[in-house]
Design a protein around this motif. Structure first.
Motif, PDB file in Angstrom:
ATOM      1  N   LEU A  25       0.835  -1.211   0.000  1.00 50.41           N
ATOM      2  CA  LEU A  25       0.000   0.000   0.000  1.00 50.41           C
ATOM      3  C   LEU A  25       0.868   1.260   0.000  1.00 50.41           C
ATOM      4  CD1 LEU A  25      -2.794  -1.077   2.502  1.00 50.41           C
ATOM      5  CD2 LEU A  25      -3.135  -0.449   0.118  1.00 50.41           C
ATOM      6  N   TYR A  26       1.979   1.218   0.766  1.00 53.70           N
ATOM      7  CA  TYR A  26       2.886   2.373   0.802  1.00 53.70           C
ATOM      8  C   TYR A  26       3.461   2.650  -0.582  1.00 53.70           C
ATOM      9  CZ  TYR A  26       7.259   4.907   1.445  1.00 53.70           C
ATOM     10  OH  TYR A  26       8.290   5.796   1.311  1.00 53.70           O
ATOM     11  N   ASN A  27       3.890   1.566  -1.274  1.00 56.08           N
ATOM     12  CA  ASN A  27       4.483   1.739  -2.604  1.00 56.08           C
ATOM     13  C   ASN A  27       3.457   2.268  -3.613  1.00 56.08           C
ATOM     14  OD1 ASN A  27       7.031   0.880  -1.845  1.00 56.08           O
ATOM     15  ND2 ASN A  27       6.527  -1.285  -2.164  1.00 56.08           N
ATOM     16  N   ILE A  28       2.188   1.855  -3.444  1.00 53.57           N
ATOM     17  CA  ILE A  28       1.137   2.333  -4.362  1.00 53.57           C
ATOM     18  C   ILE A  28       0.869   3.826  -4.155  1.00 53.57           C
ATOM     19  CG2 ILE A  28      -1.353   2.173  -4.838  1.00 53.57           C
ATOM     20  CD1 ILE A  28      -1.073  -0.848  -4.185  1.00 53.57           C
ATOM     21  N   ILE A  29       0.795   4.224  -2.884  1.00 50.41           N
ATOM     22  CA  ILE A  29       0.384   5.605  -2.544  1.00 50.41           C
ATOM     23  C   ILE A  29       1.555   6.579  -2.608  1.00 50.41           C
ATOM     24  CG2 ILE A  29      -0.402   7.014  -0.575  1.00 50.41           C
ATOM     25  CD1 ILE A  29      -2.219   4.553   0.102  1.00 50.41           C
ATOM     26  N   SER A  30       2.772   6.105  -2.302  1.00 52.22           N
ATOM     27  CA  SER A  30       3.922   7.001  -2.219  1.00 52.22           C
ATOM     28  C   SER A  30       4.306   7.550  -3.582  1.00 52.22           C
ATOM     29  CB  SER A  30       5.105   6.247  -1.612  1.00 52.22           C
ATOM     30  OG  SER A  30       6.250   7.043  -1.668  1.00 52.22           O
ATOM     31  N   ASN A  31       4.887   8.758  -3.587  1.00 48.65           N
ATOM     32  CA  ASN A  31       5.350   9.397  -4.819  1.00 48.65           C
ATOM     33  C   ASN A  31       6.868   9.396  -4.921  1.00 48.65           C
ATOM     34  OD1 ASN A  31       2.790  10.074  -5.658  1.00 48.65           O
ATOM     35  ND2 ASN A  31       2.771  11.942  -4.423  1.00 48.65           N
ATOM     36  N   ASP A  32       7.560   8.719  -4.016  1.00 52.35           N
ATOM     37  CA  ASP A  32       9.024   8.697  -4.043  1.00 52.35           C
ATOM     38  C   ASP A  32       9.489   7.742  -5.123  1.00 52.35           C
ATOM     39  OD1 ASP A  32       8.875  10.346  -1.896  1.00 52.35           O
ATOM     40  OD2 ASP A  32       9.074   8.728  -0.420  1.00 52.35           O
ATOM     41  N   ILE A  33       9.757   8.280  -6.336  1.00 54.48           N
ATOM     42  CA  ILE A  33      10.215   7.435  -7.450  1.00 54.48           C
ATOM     43  C   ILE A  33      11.727   7.537  -7.541  1.00 54.48           C
ATOM     44  CG2 ILE A  33       8.066   7.655  -8.737  1.00 54.48           C
ATOM     45  CD1 ILE A  33       9.473   9.738 -10.485  1.00 54.48           C
ATOM     46  N   GLU A  34      12.324   6.453  -8.023  1.00 52.36           N
ATOM     47  CA  GLU A  34      13.779   6.442  -8.132  1.00 52.36           C
ATOM     48  C   GLU A  34      14.210   7.347  -9.278  1.00 52.36           C
ATOM     49  OE1 GLU A  34      15.118   2.512  -8.614  1.00 52.36           O
ATOM     50  OE2 GLU A  34      14.370   1.809  -6.664  1.00 52.36           O
ATOM     51  N   GLU A  35      15.375   7.985  -9.085  1.00 52.28           N
ATOM     52  CA  GLU A  35      15.911   8.877 -10.114  1.00 52.28           C
ATOM     53  C   GLU A  35      16.419   8.031 -11.286  1.00 52.28           C
ATOM     54  OE1 GLU A  35      18.869  11.419  -8.549  1.00 52.28           O
ATOM     55  OE2 GLU A  35      17.525  12.395  -7.115  1.00 52.28           O
TER      56      GLU A  35
END
Length: 906
Positions: A25-35
């Motif tokens: 759920l955290y990965n779905i909702i989070s916006n922290d994408i890898e550079e």
């Protein structure tokens, strides 16, 4: 997502699968994408898409409030694989939909309290992420901020900061400080709780710096920035005045201000930290007298030591210093002078002729301000003008004092006043080549002049006394100039309006009515008011009016001062009314003002009289109370003695009757019995001897009493020597108090004697009663002189008692007459003291006038001596060059000096 939520609902016992579900759920909702290596445009597009997706999924998740409640229950689990992803998921939800999630958590019972437990987790990862979670939770929500604060957040966060090494700590210290800022900023309740919990004292170790301040890490600089900002949050000028004042005092008493001043004067501190420290110190001392006094006493560690204020002002007028640092120093100086009449007086006194250091060894604050005012750097001109205006703010006395300041402009020319020099520079305008903004110098000088002349008719008279000033102002206002010059025109209109509104009509050519007619002819009333109103419509005026700290994006925007905007707002309306008023209305207003002044004078006079009468009445009341208490005491003693005398008389009467019966009884029975009831005749002889001893003592006391009476008579009727009225008044003044003291002492001794005599009387009466009782038991002989012995004794005792009572009454009368005489002497002394006070007042007034005239004469002599010295040195130089020196040449050289004045100035 529904399936993942179902897993959370149904598989509580399986911690592993719960952890995976929360992570997903955290990965779905989070916006922290890898550079990734992408173009800027592609990266921006992908970021926007991720933001939109994260927001949409968050919306779906929080649509059912039970999901957030379920997540809060998982945060209570101790298992690392459940708790940590739960913290990260809730943080991400708050980032995406902060206000909605905050409202849900507020509704959940003990929702915020559950999250506070994260700070106590022994695992640093969870604790640190818990701090980040609380940062998001407390953003812009006062209710949650209060709950978090009362859940002991301050104690826990300060403990973490201390454990991590204060300013030397890492990113965790930064996160804790950001959370503390969230809790305290714009939250008066939490600020008060922070102060009352003695947490301000725990901030002091944050600012302990060593001697070697080189090589600070970027993290330490960031931490110190946040720490300084946290101090400023507590003492911000936007807080309620009472809360700010109490925090300022707490910072002084715990030594925090002293620690900040140490950083201020330390070497090697980074420039941005130094600037922020100056701003912090400014707000800690602003409007707080005890802190301002301490700051005035701080010295820089130089040789010789210089006051910190002087060192800071050197930076302000030095054009090589960074712009933000100069702004910070100006703010510090303004805060030092804010509501600080003592500090204002100290700054202005450094400019006055009597206090200037003739040796020139030390530079004063006033000299630095004058140097900045007339330098070729427009920014220094503006800063010095604004600083000097703050030294005069709401202080009419100093405005008048500053008119005495004289400046030597060039060699051979007479000195000019500071006011005149300001108007000279103003009138020269762009003729002098300056670095920086074209209008900045003139705006600064106009703001200084407007502040100086407002509410000071004497300064207005001095300004109008120069015949060039009014034509210059009217010429400036009447011209049609560019956008930049319109601001100068508006300020010129304000200055001219002040010259009208605060004009006392003492100059014939520049009375209010004549100045109004001049405006109407040369400018026009409507045009004048339009130019005046342009000031408050300016964009930079609105920015300056928002907060006291001078913050400007660039030096060109440094135009208006915050305090000056208040003055414009106050005067704009009244000047407009004054311009449109007719002469008749002015006259009526003047009459009303005069009547009000007279009325005020009468009221103040009567207030003074009433105050004096109240004091006199209070003194008389106290005297009456003392006399009452003394009178009551004397009356009680008199009544006691009267009652005792009456008792003794009754006893005597009874004794007489009993003695008569006993005589008859013994005559009838006869008998020569010598003793009865075992009491022999020798005992009666001893008693007689004791009575004789008491007689001797009584005669001794009477002799002492007669001596005191003679002394009182001498004090009553002294023989004064004949002399003048002045000598008698001096004798009264010098001897009145001594006589009063002697009378007091005599009265006290008489009282003690009366008391001792009354005790003697009581003892005698007791002895007499014993004697009578013994005599009742002893048989009285019939024959010879012994028959008459008891009656004779009784008569003798009655005589003594009546004599003693008579003496007591005489002593009371003497005491009463002494009191009356004391009151009359006091009245004479008071009248003589009042005449002496009047004469002394007149003498002090004359002495003040003589001192003032002497002071002015000394100033003129100093100036003449300097001028003569300069002339002599010039003559010597000419003689050395081989030029003939004559009186005519001196005059010609003076004329040439006048022609070259512009080149030699500054």
């Amino acid at each position: 997502m529904e399936h993942l939520i179902t897993v959370l609902q149904t598989d509580r016992s399986d911690s592993e699968i719960i952890g995976y579900a929360l992570d997903t759920l955290y990965n779905i909702i989070s916006n922290d994408i890898e550079e990734e290596e992408q173009d800027d445009s592609e990266e921006e597009n992908s970021q926007k898409q991720a933001d939109d997706l994260g927001s949409q999924f968050t919306e779906i998740f929080i649509k059912q409030q039970e999901n957030v409640t379920l997540l809060l229950t998982y945060l209570e689990e101790f298992d690392f694989h459940v708790r940590w992803p739960g913290v990260k998921l809730l943080t991400s939800l708050l980032k995406q939909r902060g206000p909605q999630v905050q409202q849900i958590i507020l509704v959940v019972p003990m929702g915020v309290s559950r999250l506070m437990d994260l700070l106590a987790d022994s695992r640093e990862v969870i604790r640190n992420d818990g701090v980040l979670l609380l940062q998001q939770l407390t953003k812009s929500n006062a209710a949650i901020q209060k709950i978090v604060a009362f859940e002991n957040a301050f104690e826990r966060l300060l403990d973490i900061v201390t454990d991590e090494g204060n300013s030397d700590g890492g990113i965790v210290v930064e996160d804790c400080l950001l959370l503390l800022q969230n809790l305290l900023k714009n939250n008066n309740s939490n600020q008060n709780f922070f102060k009352e919990g003695s947490y301000i004292q725990r901030m002091k170790p944050w600012f302990e710096v060593g001697d070697d301040n080189s090589g600070w890490s970027a993290q330490k600089v960031t931490n110190l920035h946040l720490m300084l900002q946290l101090v400023r949050v507590l003492v911000s000028p936007t807080n309620p005045p009472g809360a700010t004042s109490s925090c300022q005092k707490a910072m002084f008493h715990c030594g925090l201000l002293q620690q900040l001043c140490t950083i201020l004067m330390a070497t090697g501190v980074p420039a941005d930290i130094l600037t922020e420290t100056i701003n912090t110190v400014s707000e800690v001392i602003r409007g707080c007298q005890i802190n301002q006094d301490y700051f005035a006493s701080v010295n820089a560690p130089s040789n010789p030591p210089r006051p910190a204020i002087v060192v800071l002002l050197m930076s302000m007028v030095n054009e090589r210093q960074p712009f933000v640092l100069r702004c910070a120093v100006l703010y510090c100086f303004q805060c030092f002078l804010y509501k600080n009449q003592k500090g204002q007086g100290e700054i202005v006194s450094t400019l006055l002729p009597s206090t200037i250091d003739a040796t020139g060894n030390s530079v004063s604050a006033g000299q630095l301000l004058c140097g900045g005012l007339f330098s070729t750097d427009s920014l220094s001109n503006w800063c010095a003008a604004v600083a000097l205006a703050h030294a005069l703010q709401e202080n009419a006395t100093l405005k008048e004092q500053l008119l005495r300041v004289q400046l030597a402009t060039s060699i051979g020319n007479p000195p000019v006043s500071l006011l005149q020099q300001c108007t000279n520079i103003l009138s020269q305008g762009d003729k002098i080549d300056r670095r920086g903004s074209k209008v900045q110098t003139r705006v600064g000088l106009l703001m200084l002049l407007c502040t100086w002349l407002s509410n000071c008719p004497i300064a207005v008279t001095h300004f109008l006394h120069n015949p060039a000033n009014i034509p210059f102002l009217t010429g400036q206002i009447a011209e049609n100039l560019g956008e930049e010059e319109r601001l100068v025109q508006g300020l010129c209109a304000l200055l001219l309006g002040i010259s009208i509104y605060y004009n006392d009509n003492s100059l014939e050519n520049y009375k209010k009515e004549k100045l109004k007619q001049l405006i109407e002819k040369r400018i026009g009333k409507e045009n004048f008011v339009e130019k005046l109103n342009f000031i408050s419509k300016h964009e930079l005026y609105s920015r300056a009016a928002q907060k006291p700290q001078p913050t400007f994006s660039s030096p060109d925007h440094m135009i208006f001062d915050h305090e000056f905007t208040k003055l414009v707002k106050e005067l704009e309306g009244v000047i407009t009314k004054a311009i449109y008023k007719s002469s008749e209305e002015d006259k009526k207003e003047e009459e009303v003002k005069k009547t009000l002044e007279q009325h005020d004078n009468i009221i103040t006079h009567y207030k003074k009289v009433i105050r004096e009468q109240d004091q006199h009445l209070e003194e008389l009341k106290q005297q009456v109370e003392v006399l009452k208490s003394q009178n009551e005491q004397l009356q009680t003693t008199v009544t006691q003695q009267v009652s005792q005398i009456q008792q003794h008389k009754d006893q005597y009467n009874l004794l007489k009757v009993q003695l008569g019966k006993d005589v008859q009884h013994h005559n009838s029975h006869g008998g020569d019995a010598v003793q009865m009831n075992g009491v022999p005749a020798e005992e009666i002889g001893k008693l007689r001897e004791e009575i004789e001893e008491w007689k001797d003592k009584l005669e001794l006391l009477q002799g002492q009493l007669r001596e005191k009476d003679s002394l009182i008579e001498n004090l009553k009727y002294p023989q004064p020597e004949m002399g003048t009225t002045e000598q008698s008044s001096q004798m009264m003044r010098s001897d009145g108090s001594e006589l009063d003291n002697e009378l007091h002492k005599e009265v006290e001794t008489l009282r003690t004697q009366i008391q001792s005599q009354s005790t003697d009387i009581t003892r005698l009466q007791a002895e007499k009663l014993e004697l009578l009782q013994q005599m009742n038991t002893v048989p009285i002989p019939v024959s010879g002189d012994d028959d008459a012995m008891p009656a004779a004794k009784t008569m003798e005792l009655e005589g003594r008692l009546s004599a003693l009572l008579q003496e007591t009454q005489e002593l009371k009368n003497e005491v009463k007459s002494l009191f009356e005489e004391k009151i009359s002497l006091k009245q004479q002394l008071d009248s003589s003291n009042s005449t002496v006070a009047i004469l002394q007042n007149e003498k002090t007034k004359l002495q003040q006038e003589v001192a003032e005239s002497k002071k002015e004469q000394d100033d003129l002599l100093v100036l003449l001596a300097d001028q003569d010295q300069k002339i002599l040195t010039l003559k010597d130089k000419l003689k050395e060059l081989g030029e003939p020196v004559e009186d005519e040449d001196d005059i010609e050289s003076g004329d040439q000096g006048d022609e070259d004045e512009d080149e030699e100035e500054d």
